[in-house]
Structures are given as structure tokens and as C-alpha cells.
Write a protein that holds these residues in place. Structure first.
Motif, PDB file in Angstrom:
ATOM      1  N   ALA A 134       0.806  -1.228   0.000  1.00  0.00           N
ATOM      2  CA  ALA A 134       0.000   0.000   0.000  1.00  0.00           C
ATOM      3  C   ALA A 134       0.838   1.277   0.000  1.00  0.00           C
ATOM      4  N   PRO A 135       1.816   1.418   0.894  1.00  0.00           N
ATOM      5  CA  PRO A 135       2.580   2.668   0.885  1.00  0.00           C
ATOM      6  C   PRO A 135       3.699   2.704  -0.137  1.00  0.00           C
ATOM      7  N   SER A 136       4.030   1.572  -0.754  1.00  0.00           N
ATOM      8  CA  SER A 136       5.245   1.506  -1.571  1.00  0.00           C
ATOM      9  C   SER A 136       5.216   2.461  -2.757  1.00  0.00           C
ATOM     10  N   SER A 137       4.128   2.481  -3.514  1.00  0.00           N
ATOM     11  CA  SER A 137       4.095   3.333  -4.708  1.00  0.00           C
ATOM     12  C   SER A 137       4.156   4.808  -4.322  1.00  0.00           C
ATOM     13  N   TRP A 138       3.457   5.180  -3.232  1.00  0.00           N
ATOM     14  CA  TRP A 138       3.491   6.569  -2.782  1.00  0.00           C
ATOM     15  C   TRP A 138       4.877   6.951  -2.269  1.00  0.00           C
ATOM     16  N   VAL A 139       5.502   6.046  -1.487  1.00  0.00           N
ATOM     17  CA  VAL A 139       6.840   6.324  -0.947  1.00  0.00           C
ATOM     18  C   VAL A 139       7.846   6.519  -2.075  1.00  0.00           C
ATOM     19  N   ILE A 140       7.825   5.622  -3.060  1.00  0.00           N
ATOM     20  CA  ILE A 140       8.759   5.731  -4.182  1.00  0.00           C
ATOM     21  C   ILE A 140       8.491   7.010  -4.967  1.00  0.00           C
ATOM     22  N   GLY A 141       7.189   7.321  -5.192  1.00  0.00           N
ATOM     23  CA  GLY A 141       6.854   8.548  -5.901  1.00  0.00           C
ATOM     24  C   GLY A 141       7.309   9.791  -5.153  1.00  0.00           C
ATOM     25  N   ALA A 142       7.130   9.785  -3.819  1.00  0.00           N
ATOM     26  CA  ALA A 142       7.539  10.944  -3.018  1.00  0.00           C
ATOM     27  C   ALA A 142       9.052  11.126  -3.033  1.00  0.00           C
ATOM     28  N   ILE A 143       9.804  10.028  -2.907  1.00  0.00           N
ATOM     29  CA  ILE A 143      11.268  10.119  -2.951  1.00  0.00           C
ATOM     30  C   ILE A 143      11.726  10.597  -4.324  1.00  0.00           C
ATOM     31  N   SER A 144      11.050  10.116  -5.362  1.00  0.00           N
ATOM     32  CA  SER A 144      11.382  10.545  -6.722  1.00  0.00           C
ATOM     33  C   SER A 144      11.187  12.049  -6.883  1.00  0.00           C
ATOM     34  N   GLU A 145      10.093  12.579  -6.345  1.00  0.00           N
ATOM     35  CA  GLU A 145       9.845  14.010  -6.445  1.00  0.00           C
ATOM     36  C   GLU A 145      10.887  14.821  -5.677  1.00  0.00           C
ATOM     37  N   GLN A 146      11.268  14.323  -4.502  1.00  0.00           N
ATOM     38  CA  GLN A 146      12.227  15.050  -3.672  1.00  0.00           C
ATOM     39  C   GLN A 146      13.633  15.032  -4.253  1.00  0.00           C
ATOM     40  N   THR A 147      14.021  13.902  -4.822  1.00  0.00           N
ATOM     41  CA  THR A 147      15.384  13.758  -5.336  1.00  0.00           C
ATOM     42  C   THR A 147      15.488  14.056  -6.828  1.00  0.00           C
ATOM     43  N   GLY A 148      14.351  14.052  -7.518  1.00  0.00           N
ATOM     44  CA  GLY A 148      14.365  14.252  -8.954  1.00  0.00           C
ATOM     45  C   GLY A 148      14.842  13.034  -9.712  1.00  0.00           C
ATOM     46  N   SER A 149      14.819  11.867  -9.072  1.00  0.00           N
ATOM     47  CA  SER A 149      15.348  10.662  -9.711  1.00  0.00           C
ATOM     48  C   SER A 149      14.594   9.430  -9.229  1.00  0.00           C
ATOM     49  N   ILE A 150      13.945   8.715 -10.161  1.00  0.00           N
ATOM     50  CA  ILE A 150      13.319   7.446  -9.810  1.00  0.00           C
ATOM     51  C   ILE A 150      14.379   6.410  -9.464  1.00  0.00           C
ATOM     52  N   ALA A 151      15.535   6.483 -10.127  1.00  0.00           N
ATOM     53  CA  ALA A 151      16.611   5.531  -9.856  1.00  0.00           C
ATOM     54  C   ALA A 151      17.028   5.592  -8.392  1.00  0.00           C
ATOM     55  N   THR A 152      17.167   6.788  -7.845  1.00  0.00           N
ATOM     56  CA  THR A 152      17.515   6.929  -6.433  1.00  0.00           C
ATOM     57  C   THR A 152      16.445   6.299  -5.549  1.00  0.00           C
ATOM     58  N   ALA A 153      15.173   6.545  -5.885  1.00  0.00           N
ATOM     59  CA  ALA A 153      14.078   6.003  -5.087  1.00  0.00           C
ATOM     60  C   ALA A 153      14.061   4.471  -5.105  1.00  0.00           C
ATOM     61  N   LEU A 154      14.455   3.861  -6.214  1.00  0.00           N
ATOM     62  CA  LEU A 154      14.394   2.407  -6.338  1.00  0.00           C
ATOM     63  C   LEU A 154      15.460   1.682  -5.523  1.00  0.00           C
ATOM     64  N   TRP A 155      16.429   2.413  -4.957  1.00  0.00           N
ATOM     65  CA  TRP A 155      17.377   1.751  -4.065  1.00  0.00           C
ATOM     66  C   TRP A 155      16.705   1.289  -2.770  1.00  0.00           C
ATOM     67  N   VAL A 156      15.617   1.941  -2.381  1.00  0.00           N
ATOM     68  CA  VAL A 156      14.927   1.569  -1.145  1.00  0.00           C
ATOM     69  C   VAL A 156      14.357   0.147  -1.232  1.00  0.00           C
ATOM     70  N   PRO A 157      13.543  -0.192  -2.250  1.00  0.00           N
ATOM     71  CA  PRO A 157      13.060  -1.570  -2.338  1.00  0.00           C
ATOM     72  C   PRO A 157      14.168  -2.583  -2.599  1.00  0.00           C
ATOM     73  N   THR A 158      15.257  -2.154  -3.209  1.00  0.00           N
ATOM     74  CA  THR A 158      16.358  -3.089  -3.473  1.00  0.00           C
ATOM     75  C   THR A 158      17.011  -3.539  -2.171  1.00  0.00           C
ATOM     76  N   VAL A 159      17.233  -2.605  -1.261  1.00  0.00           N
ATOM     77  CA  VAL A 159      17.766  -2.969   0.060  1.00  0.00           C
ATOM     78  C   VAL A 159      16.768  -3.853   0.813  1.00  0.00           C
ATOM     79  N   GLY A 160      15.468  -3.592   0.595  1.00  0.00           N
ATOM     80  CA  GLY A 160      14.445  -4.386   1.260  1.00  0.00           C
ATOM     81  C   GLY A 160      14.519  -5.867   0.935  1.00  0.00           C
ATOM     82  N   LEU A 161      14.992  -6.204  -0.249  1.00  0.00           N
ATOM     83  CA  LEU A 161      15.089  -7.611  -0.632  1.00  0.00           C
ATOM     84  C   LEU A 161      16.012  -8.391   0.301  1.00  0.00           C
ATOM     85  N   ILE A 162      17.112  -7.783   0.712  1.00  0.00           N
ATOM     86  CA  ILE A 162      18.048  -8.460   1.612  1.00  0.00           C
ATOM     87  C   ILE A 162      17.413  -8.665   2.982  1.00  0.00           C
TER      88      ILE A 162
END
Length: 421
Positions: free
Chosen positions: A368-396
Motif C-alpha cells: 500500500a505505501p510503496s508506490s506513494w513512498v517511491i513517488g515521493a522520494i522521486s519528487e524530492q530527489t528528482g530521480s526514480i533511480a535513487t528512489a528504487l534503491w529503497v526496495p532493493t535494500v528491502g530484498l536483503i
């Protein structure tokens, strides 16, 4: 249910129901530009649509799980899918973003009936050493639905894609009512009526008390608690990738919409293979170790993390296509063994409730919060790539939690089989 039960027929129908459910869920991911043009919204509002879908979806799995252990499971699925299909059409008639958002919430609510109830039915009719392999076929609906949803969205655009997917949803909800399924293990004790007049529903207070009692029993299972922690983090990671991969490919990798959609369709084929392979591997490992199905998930998540890392870092090209397929291949290993393991850990009278509880936590806290969190980080950083590091760390983190679940699985499965909790 009287009459002959045909396991293959049940599996096929439920797989199609699951496919349409996920197609309806994913169709909007391919039409973000249409939504922006029609409703004049940004990334946060786009991400919020999926969050508004997932919150009632997650919450409803608990209620549908409770109902599925007490009433005709066919009717539970038919009601949910029918509600979702009709709500989807109503929501795209007007020009209001609020109307669309309410519609997505109702679609999320209705489709929540499908997976927990279907997993219970399939776990019952395919109980044995090949359970995960059979349940993997049902879970193919997730990725086939993803392909259908993305493809239909790209081909038809918004709002036609929503209407096109709602029609088979209504047809399948009617088909479910006539499907012959075995009686639930709890049916004799609960006096569930599957033909003729339905049994009288308990009062609201009694229903809530029974629901809380069931949840209390399930949460005392230590292995199930670790599994819930792991799958919740996995759901956050998968939800974030699912919602933003197409925009990531277009914005960060410079692909056209057609190229991005083509790559996603190819990667989703890797996901289809991963579901089947994961089911086979988990059944094979379960013959070598009591926790073999859980170790399948640990291995899959561990292999996904470096693939996702490479996908974020490398430029568009053939190598990105290969690593994209590999990412979805390995991340998909968890679907069938997870469902089979939940079925193994639950007391027979609470199989649907257990599936519902796991899916609730996965989606309410994870997806539920994942798409909003990634979208919010993308807006703040100006980069979706930066935001996608969050779910990548989550895999471990998900792999570590699932590894912890392996330590107590044999004990807790034995207790569940005796319904001694």
C-alpha cells in the motif's frame, strides 16, 4: 458441495479469476500519461492511486478470510470480483480524480476476495508433496495478469482498458457460482450451507470476537510471524518496482513508451517462468529439508538483489533486457512456496483466515505505501533511480527474515497438523 469435484477445472477457473484480478490492478500502470492529461496530476497523485487501491485491498483480506472459513467460498469470490468489476466501470465514467480514486479503492476491496480464498481451496484439493507446483499455476495469473494489464493499457488507453477488463470479470464472477468445489474442513462444525438457503449470519459482535480469536491463534505461530515480516518487506519491494518500472525506463533510461512496455512484457515472461520454477524447486527442496520451501524463497530474494542493483545502474540495451528478465525470474520464486507454507502452518479450520492475515500485512504495510513512498522520494530527489534503491535494500532484509522462519517451521507445522494450538 455435492457432485464430482474436478481439481483441474477448479485450478483453471481460479487461475483465470486471478489473472483478471491482477490485470485490473495493473492496467493503470501503462496509462500514466493519459491520467496526467485527463486529471492534471503529478507523481504523488499517481502513486496515491495505487495506495488507495491497496489499503482497502489489504484490509478486506481479513474480512474475506474470515468469511471464507465460514461460508460458501464460491460466493465469497464471486461477490468480490463482481463488485470490483462494476466499480471499475463506474469510476471511469466521469472526469473527476476523486471519483477515479474511490473507484480504485472499491476495486481493491473487491479483488481482495480472490487470493486468500482460492489458496485455501487449492491447498485443500492438492495437499501433498506437489502442492507448491500446483499452486504455482494459480499464481501464474499474477504475471499473466500483469502482461495483460500492461498490454491492454498500452493498446487501448484510458478509460477503454478499464471497461475491457471489467467485462470478463463480471462473466467469471457468475461462472464461480456454478463451480463445484470441496466443502471446507470447518464446514461440519460451522454448519456452512453451500447450496440452497444460506445459514444465518452471526451477530456483528460475535463475528468480531471470532475474528479476533482466530487472529490470536495464528499470531502465536512463531514461524508465521517471521514469514509475515519477510513477505511484508518483499511486498513493499515488489510493489515499488511494479508501480514505477515503466516510468523508470522512460525517464531514466531514455526509452519510448513502446520500448518500455516491450521490455516489461519480456521481463514479465521471466516472472512467469520464475513462478513455475520456484514451485518446482520448492517441492524438490521440501523432500530434502522440512523447510525447503522457505529456503527457496531465501535463495530467490538473495539472487534478486544483485540483479535489481545491476538493472538500476546499467544503461538501456541488450544487457538491461537480460538482467530485467533475471530480476523478475528470481523475485517470483516466492509466490507458490509462500502460499503452500501458510497452508502448512495453519490449523485446518483456519486456512483461509491464515492466507488472509498474511496477505493483509503484505499489502497494508508493504504494498500500500510503496508506490506513494517511491513517488515521493522521486519528487524530492528528482530521480526514480535513487528512489528504487529503497526496495532493493528491502530484498536483503526479506531474505534474512525468511531465513529466521526456517528455524521453527518443522515444529510449527507439526503443531498445526494436530490443530493443537
Amino acid at each position: 458441495m455435492t457432485g464430482r469435484v474436478r481439481p483441474v477445472q477448479i485450478l483453471v477457473v481460479l487461475a483465470f479469476v486471478n489473472m483478471i484480478s491482477y490485470a485490473a490492478r495493473n492496467a493503470l500502470f501503462a496509462v500514466y500519461p493519459d491520467l496526467v492529461e485527463r486529471y492534471h496530476i503529478g507523481d504523488s497523485e499517481l502513486g496515491l492511486l495505487q495506495t488507495l487501491f491497496m489499503i482497502p485491498h489489504a484490509a478486506a483480506t481479513l474480512g474475506f478470510g474470515w468469511a471464507g472459513d465460514r461460508y460458501d467460498r464460491r460466493r465469497v469470490i464471486a461477490f468480490g470480483l463482481g463488485l470490483a468489476s462494476v466499480s471499475a466501470v463506474i469510476g471511469v465514467v466521469g472526469e473527476s480524480y476523486v471519483g477515479l480514486a474511490v473507484s480504485r479503492a472499491l476495486v481493491g476491496f473487491g479483488t481482495a476476495a480472490v487470493v486468500p480464498v482460492a489458496n485455501s481451496i487449492l491447498g485443500q484439493i492438492f495437499d501433498g508433496p506437489k502442492k507448491a507446483s500446483r499452486m504455482a499455476i494459480f499464481n501464474l495469473g499474477l504475471f499473466v495478469g500483469g502482461v495483460v494489464g500492461f498490454g491492454a493499457g498500452a493498446a487501448l488507453g484510458f478509460p477503454v482498458v478499464v471497461i475491457a477488463l471489467a467485462l470478463p470479470g463480471i462473466a467469471l464472477s457468475l461462472l464461480m457460482l456454478g463451480l463445484r468445489i470441496p466443502a471446507h474442513a470447518a464446514q461440519p462444525a460451522q454448519a456452512i450451507v453451500v447450496t440452497g438457503t444460506s445459514a444465518r449470519a452471526p451477530g456483528f459482535a460475535a463475528a468480531v470476537a471470532g475474528f479476533l480469536a482466530d487472529a490470536s491463534v495464528l499470531l502465536r505461530i512463531r514461524t508465521l510471524r517471521w514469514l509475515i515480516a519477510s513477505t511484508t518487506v518483499m511486498a513493499f519491494s515488489a510493489g515499488g518496482y511494479n508501480a514505477w518500472l515503466k516510468e523508470f525506463l522512460v525517464r531514466e533510461k531514455g526509452m519510448s513508451d513502446a520500448e518500455a512496455t516491450s521490455l516489461l512484457a519480456l521481463a514479465l515472461c521471466g516472472g512467469l517462468s520464475g513462478i513455475l520454477v520456484g514451485g518446482r524447486i520448492s517441492d524438490w527442496l521440501s523432500t530434502k529439508s522440512s523447510a525447503g520451501r522457505l529456503w527457496t524463497i531465501v535463495i530467490g530474494m538473495t539472487l534478486t538483489a544483485p540483479c535489481a542493483t545491476a538493472a538500476i545502474m546499467m544503461p538501456a540495451g541488450v544487457a538491461l533486457k537480460v538482467i530485467g528478465v533475471a530480476t523478475l525470474f528470481f523475485i517470483s520464486w516466492y509466490h507458490a512456496p509462500m502460499a503452500a507454507t501458510v497452508d502448512d502452518l495453519a490449523p485446518p479450520r483456519l486456512t483461509v483466515a491464515a492466507q488472509g492475515l498474511v496477505i493483509f500485512t503484505m499489502h497494508m504495510i508493504g504494498t500500500a505505501p510503496s508506490s506513494w513512498v517511491i513517488g515521493a522520494i522521486s519528487e524530492q530527489t528528482g530521480s526514480i533511480a535513487t528512489a528504487l534503491w529503497v526496495p532493493t535494500v528491502g530484498l536483503i532484509l526479506a531474505a534474512i527474515c525468511m531465513g529466521m522462519a526456517t528455524r521453527t517451521f518443522a515444529r510449527d507445522r507439526g503443531a498445526a497438523r494436530g490443530d493443537s494450538l
